[in-house]
Design a protein around this motif. Sequence first.
Motif, PDB file in Angstrom:
ATOM      1  N   ILE A   1       0.857  -1.191   0.000  1.00 50.90           N
ATOM      2  CA  ILE A   1       0.000   0.000   0.000  1.00 50.90           C
ATOM      3  C   ILE A   1       0.889   1.235   0.000  1.00 50.90           C
ATOM      4  O   ILE A   1       1.707   1.426   0.898  1.00 50.90           O
ATOM      5  CB  ILE A   1      -0.930   0.027   1.226  1.00 50.90           C
ATOM      6  CG1 ILE A   1      -1.780  -1.246   1.288  1.00 50.90           C
ATOM      7  CG2 ILE A   1      -1.830   1.254   1.180  1.00 50.90           C
ATOM      8  CD1 ILE A   1      -2.663  -1.332   2.527  1.00 50.90           C
ATOM      9  N   LEU A   2       0.728   2.063  -1.010  1.00 49.07           N
ATOM     10  CA  LEU A   2       1.426   3.346  -1.059  1.00 49.07           C
ATOM     11  C   LEU A   2       0.493   4.410  -0.502  1.00 49.07           C
ATOM     12  O   LEU A   2      -0.494   4.786  -1.133  1.00 49.07           O
ATOM     13  CB  LEU A   2       1.824   3.689  -2.496  1.00 49.07           C
ATOM     14  CG  LEU A   2       2.591   5.015  -2.674  1.00 49.07           C
ATOM     15  CD1 LEU A   2       3.914   4.974  -1.907  1.00 49.07           C
ATOM     16  CD2 LEU A   2       2.835   5.316  -4.146  1.00 49.07           C
ATOM     17  N   GLY A   3       0.802   4.878   0.707  1.00 51.01           N
ATOM     18  CA  GLY A   3      -0.062   5.839   1.375  1.00 51.01           C
ATOM     19  C   GLY A   3      -0.941   5.143   2.392  1.00 51.01           C
ATOM     20  O   GLY A   3      -1.766   4.292   2.028  1.00 51.01           O
ATOM     21  N   MET A   4      -0.780   5.476   3.661  1.00 48.24           N
ATOM     22  CA  MET A   4      -1.517   4.776   4.709  1.00 48.24           C
ATOM     23  C   MET A   4      -2.414   5.745   5.464  1.00 48.24           C
ATOM     24  O   MET A   4      -2.333   5.919   6.673  1.00 48.24           O
ATOM     25  CB  MET A   4      -0.535   4.076   5.663  1.00 48.24           C
ATOM     26  CG  MET A   4      -1.181   3.100   6.640  1.00 48.24           C
ATOM     27  SD  MET A   4      -2.259   1.874   5.918  1.00 48.24           S
ATOM     28  CE  MET A   4      -1.066   0.774   5.156  1.00 48.24           C
TER      29      MET A   4
ATOM     30  N   LEU B   1       8.835  -1.769  -1.497  1.00 49.47           N
ATOM     31  CA  LEU B   1       7.401  -1.858  -1.798  1.00 49.47           C
ATOM     32  C   LEU B   1       7.198  -2.376  -3.217  1.00 49.47           C
ATOM     33  O   LEU B   1       6.389  -3.278  -3.460  1.00 49.47           O
ATOM     34  CB  LEU B   1       6.750  -0.486  -1.637  1.00 49.47           C
ATOM     35  CG  LEU B   1       5.224  -0.453  -1.842  1.00 49.47           C
ATOM     36  CD1 LEU B   1       4.530  -0.950  -0.575  1.00 49.47           C
ATOM     37  CD2 LEU B   1       4.756   0.965  -2.175  1.00 49.47           C
ATOM     38  N   LEU B   2       7.952  -1.805  -4.160  1.00 50.11           N
ATOM     39  CA  LEU B   2       7.820  -2.214  -5.555  1.00 50.11           C
ATOM     40  C   LEU B   2       8.238  -3.670  -5.747  1.00 50.11           C
ATOM     41  O   LEU B   2       7.560  -4.445  -6.428  1.00 50.11           O
ATOM     42  CB  LEU B   2       8.670  -1.312  -6.450  1.00 50.11           C
ATOM     43  CG  LEU B   2       8.288   0.170  -6.498  1.00 50.11           C
ATOM     44  CD1 LEU B   2       9.327   0.956  -7.290  1.00 50.11           C
ATOM     45  CD2 LEU B   2       6.900   0.368  -7.108  1.00 50.11           C
TER      46      LEU B   2
ATOM     47  N   ARG C   1      10.957  -2.255 -11.588  1.00 48.29           N
ATOM     48  CA  ARG C   1      11.393  -2.818 -10.307  1.00 48.29           C
ATOM     49  C   ARG C   1      10.308  -3.667  -9.637  1.00 48.29           C
ATOM     50  O   ARG C   1      10.579  -4.297  -8.611  1.00 48.29           O
ATOM     51  CB  ARG C   1      11.845  -1.690  -9.365  1.00 48.29           C
ATOM     52  CG  ARG C   1      13.010  -0.880  -9.916  1.00 48.29           C
ATOM     53  CD  ARG C   1      13.729  -0.105  -8.836  1.00 48.29           C
ATOM     54  NE  ARG C   1      12.917   0.900  -8.187  1.00 48.29           N
ATOM     55  CZ  ARG C   1      12.727   2.150  -8.643  1.00 48.29           C
ATOM     56  NH1 ARG C   1      13.265   2.522  -9.806  1.00 48.29           N
ATOM     57  NH2 ARG C   1      12.011   3.008  -7.972  1.00 48.29           N
ATOM     58  N   MET C   2       9.116  -3.665 -10.203  1.00 45.46           N
ATOM     59  CA  MET C   2       8.033  -4.469  -9.642  1.00 45.46           C
ATOM     60  C   MET C   2       8.195  -5.936 -10.021  1.00 45.46           C
ATOM     61  O   MET C   2       8.894  -6.292 -10.965  1.00 45.46           O
ATOM     62  CB  MET C   2       6.681  -3.952 -10.134  1.00 45.46           C
ATOM     63  CG  MET C   2       6.311  -2.580  -9.597  1.00 45.46           C
ATOM     64  SD  MET C   2       4.731  -1.961 -10.258  1.00 45.46           S
ATOM     65  CE  MET C   2       3.568  -3.124  -9.527  1.00 45.46           C
ATOM     66  N   LYS C   3       7.523  -6.804  -9.261  1.00 49.83           N
ATOM     67  CA  LYS C   3       7.492  -8.225  -9.588  1.00 49.83           C
ATOM     68  C   LYS C   3       6.865  -8.434 -10.960  1.00 49.83           C
ATOM     69  O   LYS C   3       5.842  -7.808 -11.284  1.00 49.83           O
ATOM     70  CB  LYS C   3       6.646  -8.996  -8.566  1.00 49.83           C
ATOM     71  CG  LYS C   3       7.290  -9.257  -7.235  1.00 49.83           C
ATOM     72  CD  LYS C   3       6.349 -10.145  -6.415  1.00 49.83           C
ATOM     73  CE  LYS C   3       6.964 -10.541  -5.091  1.00 49.83           C
ATOM     74  NZ  LYS C   3       6.070 -11.457  -4.330  1.00 49.83           N
TER      75      LYS C   3
END
Length: 328
Positions: free
Chosen positions: A148-151, A192-193, A220-222
């Motif tokens: 989650i980007l931003g909590m 995160l990515l 850089r993401m999966k």
Amino acid sequence: MVFSPLIFSTHNLHPDVASDLQEIGELRIASAPTPSAIYGESAGAEIIIVRAPIDPEILRRETGLRALVRHGAGLDMIPVDSATQAGVLVANVPGANSVTVAEHVIFSSLALLRQYPRVNSDLRQNGWEAGRQHSNSGREMSGRTLGILGMGNVGQALHRMAQLGFGMKVISHTRTPAKLPTNIRAVSFDDLLRNSDILALCCPLNDQTRGVIDRQAIDRMKTGAILVNVSRGPVIDEDAVIGALQAGKLAGAALDVFSGQPLPPDHPIFSQPNVILTPHMAGITEESMYRMGAGVVAEVRRIVDGILPKNLINPSAVSNYRSRFNLD
């Protein structure tokens, strides 16, 4: 009640909310949520309820304007600096639709994992077996990692659903990691990515988040990750996302917001078979519309009673505001 204001809304409101506002003052609804209609029909407004972008010129023109009240949380539709300079109060209703948006992330993620866009299309167009062939490549949500980007309120609601409902591992990149619940791991943006099976964008749009999901970030993401954007369109590079979908880097994307809205009918995203597209409606249900509207009504009542809004965004406008309207 100190005065009976002219209240202008850029959009239609929940019927109970409209009824409550009509008891407070005169309610005027824009004939269409377009810049020209909002600009022309907001003349004389003392309070504006915001669900569409507000032209800063309105703030300069309307010397009797007291407040802009956001029907929701995001402030990108409001020229806050211009309002502050003009002595116009800005308020919002945070958290009223957080559960609604979180549910949207869950349902769209599930649909993408289970290949729903392709299944639905092939079943309708090519028959039973054509639709069913996608089932073997479907994936389960349970046990996967949600990033989650931003909590904020949405992120908090989403993490509860993901952990308690699906046993997901939740990680987050946030400006305030010290405020995270103990069962969420704060990570760097790179981590995160790299570690998210599903990446949910729940952050506000600002200078730090604009374009943050670009080609380099997606690289850089999966491989096979899913991207869900319930933030704002400019947070992502849409061309980069389309390229990643076509190349198989991303297994799917659920996009509720776009750089240009409404989404033009010839936009290339429509031709992608592994996307779920919605017209900026992740936070809209009958229930959330009422909750947001009830929050707006409460803030409008405070303003007309001479009380500052509970969720005042620009306290530095108060001195000028009080001076403009001779308030003690």
